[in-house]
Design a protein around this motif. Structure first.
Motif, PDB file in Angstrom:
ATOM      1  N   GLN A   1     -10.235   8.391  -1.628  1.00  0.00           N
ATOM      2  CA  GLN A   1     -10.077   6.978  -1.950  1.00  0.00           C
ATOM      3  C   GLN A   1      -8.610   6.614  -2.190  1.00  0.00           C
ATOM      4  O   GLN A   1      -8.158   5.535  -1.790  1.00  0.00           O
ATOM      5  CB  GLN A   1     -10.929   6.604  -3.167  1.00  0.00           C
ATOM      6  N   LEU A   2      -7.859   7.512  -2.832  1.00  0.00           N
ATOM      7  CA  LEU A   2      -6.435   7.246  -3.064  1.00  0.00           C
ATOM      8  C   LEU A   2      -5.656   7.199  -1.753  1.00  0.00           C
ATOM      9  O   LEU A   2      -4.769   6.355  -1.583  1.00  0.00           O
ATOM     10  CB  LEU A   2      -5.841   8.297  -4.003  1.00  0.00           C
ATOM     11  N   THR A   3      -5.961   8.093  -0.816  1.00  0.00           N
ATOM     12  CA  THR A   3      -5.252   8.059   0.466  1.00  0.00           C
ATOM     13  C   THR A   3      -5.623   6.810   1.263  1.00  0.00           C
ATOM     14  O   THR A   3      -4.769   6.241   1.951  1.00  0.00           O
ATOM     15  CB  THR A   3      -5.525   9.318   1.311  1.00  0.00           C
ATOM     16  N   LYS A   4      -6.864   6.350   1.150  1.00  0.00           N
ATOM     17  CA  LYS A   4      -7.250   5.102   1.824  1.00  0.00           C
ATOM     18  C   LYS A   4      -6.524   3.922   1.202  1.00  0.00           C
ATOM     19  O   LYS A   4      -6.053   3.028   1.918  1.00  0.00           O
ATOM     20  CB  LYS A   4      -8.762   4.900   1.751  1.00  0.00           C
ATOM     21  N   LEU A   5      -6.414   3.900  -0.114  1.00  0.00           N
ATOM     22  CA  LEU A   5      -5.688   2.835  -0.806  1.00  0.00           C
ATOM     23  C   LEU A   5      -4.226   2.826  -0.372  1.00  0.00           C
ATOM     24  O   LEU A   5      -3.657   1.772  -0.082  1.00  0.00           O
ATOM     25  CB  LEU A   5      -5.809   3.019  -2.316  1.00  0.00           C
ATOM     26  N   TRP A   6      -3.624   4.024  -0.294  1.00  0.00           N
ATOM     27  CA  TRP A   6      -2.242   4.119   0.157  1.00  0.00           C
ATOM     28  C   TRP A   6      -2.113   3.607   1.585  1.00  0.00           C
ATOM     29  O   TRP A   6      -1.198   2.846   1.912  1.00  0.00           O
ATOM     30  CB  TRP A   6      -1.751   5.566   0.079  1.00  0.00           C
ATOM     31  N   ALA A   7      -3.008   4.020   2.476  1.00  0.00           N
ATOM     32  CA  ALA A   7      -2.920   3.628   3.883  1.00  0.00           C
ATOM     33  C   ALA A   7      -2.985   2.117   4.042  1.00  0.00           C
ATOM     34  O   ALA A   7      -2.201   1.524   4.785  1.00  0.00           O
ATOM     35  CB  ALA A   7      -4.037   4.297   4.694  1.00  0.00           C
ATOM     36  N   VAL A   8      -3.905   1.483   3.333  1.00  0.00           N
ATOM     37  CA  VAL A   8      -4.065   0.026   3.447  1.00  0.00           C
ATOM     38  C   VAL A   8      -2.827  -0.695   2.908  1.00  0.00           C
ATOM     39  O   VAL A   8      -2.408  -1.717   3.456  1.00  0.00           O
ATOM     40  CB  VAL A   8      -5.348  -0.431   2.720  1.00  0.00           C
ATOM     41  N   SER A   9      -2.209  -0.144   1.870  1.00  0.00           N
ATOM     42  CA  SER A   9      -1.056  -0.823   1.281  1.00  0.00           C
ATOM     43  C   SER A   9       0.260  -0.496   1.987  1.00  0.00           C
ATOM     44  O   SER A   9       1.182  -1.304   1.966  1.00  0.00           O
ATOM     45  CB  SER A   9      -0.938  -0.475  -0.205  1.00  0.00           C
ATOM     46  N   ALA A  10       0.371   0.666   2.632  1.00  0.00           N
ATOM     47  CA  ALA A  10       1.667   1.085   3.182  1.00  0.00           C
ATOM     48  C   ALA A  10       1.758   1.014   4.703  1.00  0.00           C
ATOM     49  O   ALA A  10       2.860   1.025   5.241  1.00  0.00           O
ATOM     50  CB  ALA A  10       1.967   2.518   2.730  1.00  0.00           C
ATOM     51  N   LEU A  11       0.644   0.935   5.398  1.00  0.00           N
ATOM     52  CA  LEU A  11       0.675   0.966   6.854  1.00  0.00           C
ATOM     53  C   LEU A  11       0.253  -0.378   7.433  1.00  0.00           C
ATOM     54  O   LEU A  11      -0.396  -1.169   6.764  1.00  0.00           O
ATOM     55  CB  LEU A  11      -0.262   2.064   7.373  1.00  0.00           C
ATOM     56  N   SER A  12       0.614  -0.599   8.679  1.00  0.00           N
ATOM     57  CA  SER A  12       0.178  -1.812   9.358  1.00  0.00           C
ATOM     58  C   SER A  12      -0.408  -1.426  10.712  1.00  0.00           C
ATOM     59  O   SER A  12      -0.180  -0.323  11.215  1.00  0.00           O
ATOM     60  CB  SER A  12       1.340  -2.790   9.542  1.00  0.00           C
ATOM     61  N   GLU A  13      -1.145  -2.359  11.305  1.00  0.00           N
ATOM     62  CA  GLU A  13      -1.770  -2.108  12.606  1.00  0.00           C
ATOM     63  C   GLU A  13      -0.766  -2.143  13.747  1.00  0.00           C
ATOM     64  O   GLU A  13      -1.022  -1.612  14.822  1.00  0.00           O
ATOM     65  CB  GLU A  13      -2.881  -3.119  12.849  1.00  0.00           C
ATOM     66  N   THR A  14       0.366  -2.783  13.518  1.00  0.00           N
ATOM     67  CA  THR A  14       1.339  -2.949  14.592  1.00  0.00           C
ATOM     68  C   THR A  14       2.474  -1.940  14.544  1.00  0.00           C
ATOM     69  O   THR A  14       3.081  -1.658  15.566  1.00  0.00           O
ATOM     70  CB  THR A  14       1.934  -4.369  14.542  1.00  0.00           C
ATOM     71  N   GLU A  15       2.784  -1.406  13.399  1.00  0.00           N
ATOM     72  CA  GLU A  15       3.928  -0.514  13.262  1.00  0.00           C
ATOM     73  C   GLU A  15       3.489   0.938  13.127  1.00  0.00           C
ATOM     74  O   GLU A  15       2.586   1.252  12.357  1.00  0.00           O
ATOM     75  CB  GLU A  15       4.741  -0.912  12.026  1.00  0.00           C
TER      76      GLU A  15
ATOM     77  N   PRO B   1       8.062  13.289  14.340  1.00  0.00           N
ATOM     78  CA  PRO B   1       8.330  12.748  15.673  1.00  0.00           C
ATOM     79  C   PRO B   1       8.550  13.870  16.672  1.00  0.00           C
ATOM     80  O   PRO B   1       9.143  14.871  16.317  1.00  0.00           O
ATOM     81  CB  PRO B   1       9.596  11.927  15.484  1.00  0.00           C
ATOM     82  N   PRO B   2       8.125  13.737  17.877  1.00  0.00           N
ATOM     83  CA  PRO B   2       7.313  12.682  18.466  1.00  0.00           C
ATOM     84  C   PRO B   2       5.819  13.013  18.429  1.00  0.00           C
ATOM     85  O   PRO B   2       5.023  12.357  19.065  1.00  0.00           O
ATOM     86  CB  PRO B   2       7.805  12.644  19.913  1.00  0.00           C
ATOM     87  N   LEU B   3       5.421  14.018  17.649  1.00  0.00           N
ATOM     88  CA  LEU B   3       4.038  14.487  17.672  1.00  0.00           C
ATOM     89  C   LEU B   3       3.076  13.653  16.821  1.00  0.00           C
ATOM     90  O   LEU B   3       1.968  13.345  17.250  1.00  0.00           O
ATOM     91  CB  LEU B   3       3.969  15.951  17.194  1.00  0.00           C
ATOM     92  N   ILE B   4       3.475  13.335  15.608  1.00  0.00           N
ATOM     93  CA  ILE B   4       2.555  12.686  14.675  1.00  0.00           C
ATOM     94  C   ILE B   4       3.165  11.395  14.131  1.00  0.00           C
ATOM     95  O   ILE B   4       4.280  11.396  13.615  1.00  0.00           O
ATOM     96  CB  ILE B   4       2.189  13.620  13.509  1.00  0.00           C
ATOM     97  N   HIS B   5       2.386  10.321  14.268  1.00  0.00           N
ATOM     98  CA  HIS B   5       2.745   9.022  13.713  1.00  0.00           C
ATOM     99  C   HIS B   5       1.531   8.481  12.969  1.00  0.00           C
ATOM    100  O   HIS B   5       0.400   8.757  13.348  1.00  0.00           O
ATOM    101  CB  HIS B   5       3.123   8.029  14.822  1.00  0.00           C
ATOM    102  N   PHE B   6       1.774   7.713  11.921  1.00  0.00           N
ATOM    103  CA  PHE B   6       0.686   7.043  11.200  1.00  0.00           C
ATOM    104  C   PHE B   6       0.670   5.576  11.594  1.00  0.00           C
ATOM    105  O   PHE B   6       1.719   4.952  11.770  1.00  0.00           O
ATOM    106  CB  PHE B   6       0.870   7.125   9.686  1.00  0.00           C
ATOM    107  N   ARG B   7      -0.541   5.034  11.732  1.00  0.00           N
ATOM    108  CA  ARG B   7      -0.734   3.616  12.007  1.00  0.00           C
ATOM    109  C   ARG B   7      -2.088   3.246  11.422  1.00  0.00           C
ATOM    110  O   ARG B   7      -3.036   4.026  11.486  1.00  0.00           O
ATOM    111  CB  ARG B   7      -0.708   3.348  13.498  1.00  0.00           C
ATOM    112  N   LEU B   8      -2.198   2.067  10.867  1.00  0.00           N
ATOM    113  CA  LEU B   8      -3.445   1.626  10.262  1.00  0.00           C
ATOM    114  C   LEU B   8      -4.426   1.199  11.351  1.00  0.00           C
ATOM    115  O   LEU B   8      -4.113   0.390  12.212  1.00  0.00           O
ATOM    116  CB  LEU B   8      -3.190   0.444   9.316  1.00  0.00           C
ATOM    117  N   LEU B   9      -5.609   1.786  11.315  1.00  0.00           N
ATOM    118  CA  LEU B   9      -6.680   1.415  12.231  1.00  0.00           C
ATOM    119  C   LEU B   9      -7.949   1.165  11.421  1.00  0.00           C
ATOM    120  O   LEU B   9      -8.221   1.870  10.461  1.00  0.00           O
ATOM    121  CB  LEU B   9      -6.961   2.529  13.247  1.00  0.00           C
ATOM    122  N   HIS B  10      -8.712   0.175  11.828  1.00  0.00           N
ATOM    123  CA  HIS B  10      -9.993  -0.116  11.186  1.00  0.00           C
ATOM    124  C   HIS B  10     -11.106   0.311  12.128  1.00  0.00           C
ATOM    125  O   HIS B  10     -11.080   0.004  13.315  1.00  0.00           O
ATOM    126  CB  HIS B  10     -10.113  -1.602  10.841  1.00  0.00           C
ATOM    127  N   ASN B  11     -12.095   1.008  11.592  1.00  0.00           N
ATOM    128  CA  ASN B  11     -13.178   1.550  12.382  1.00  0.00           C
ATOM    129  C   ASN B  11     -14.441   0.720  12.134  1.00  0.00           C
ATOM    130  O   ASN B  11     -15.032   0.799  11.065  1.00  0.00           O
ATOM    131  CB  ASN B  11     -13.404   3.011  11.985  1.00  0.00           C
TER     132      ASN B  11
END
Length: 105
Positions: A27-41, A47-57
């Motif tokens: 739950q804490l990592t989900k809270l962090w993801a929603v507050s720190a990540l965006s769907e566009t950035e 780099p260049p292997l792993i990037h984080f981006r917010l996705l909704h399932n």
């Protein structure tokens, strides 16, 4: 109370504690993801292997089952019940850890 029964109860407690820790971390990592990540950035992690981006399932696993997530909920509830029932007779710390992690996940 017999010695093995006490050990089983202690292992059951270990399993439940680990499950609670896993749920809290999830739950804490989900809270962090929603507050720190965006769907566009994309945020580079390695780099260049792993990037984080917010996705909704909208579905369940990999967006499969959109509209029938209640089926997955019933299956998950059955699995939780099965784990809790089976774990009453735990005799191994390894099984307590594995079932606790599985239950929390």
């Amino acid at each position: 109370m017999m010695r093995s029964e006490r050990g089983s109860r202690r292992l059951y407690g270990v399993m439940l504690t680990l499950a609670a820790v896993v749920v809290l971390l999830d739950q804490l990592t989900k809270l962090w993801a929603v507050s720190a990540l965006s769907e566009t950035e994309r945020v580079p992690v390695i780099p260049p292997l792993i990037h984080f981006r917010l996705l909704h399932n909208p579905g369940a696993a990999f967006s499969l089952g959109t509209g029938v997530t209640w089926v997955f909920t019933l299956v998950a509830a059955g699995a939780v019940g099965g784990i809790l029932y089976t774990a009453r007779r735990l005799a191994s710390p390894g099984w307590a850890i594995v079932l606790g992690a599985l239950l929390g996940g």
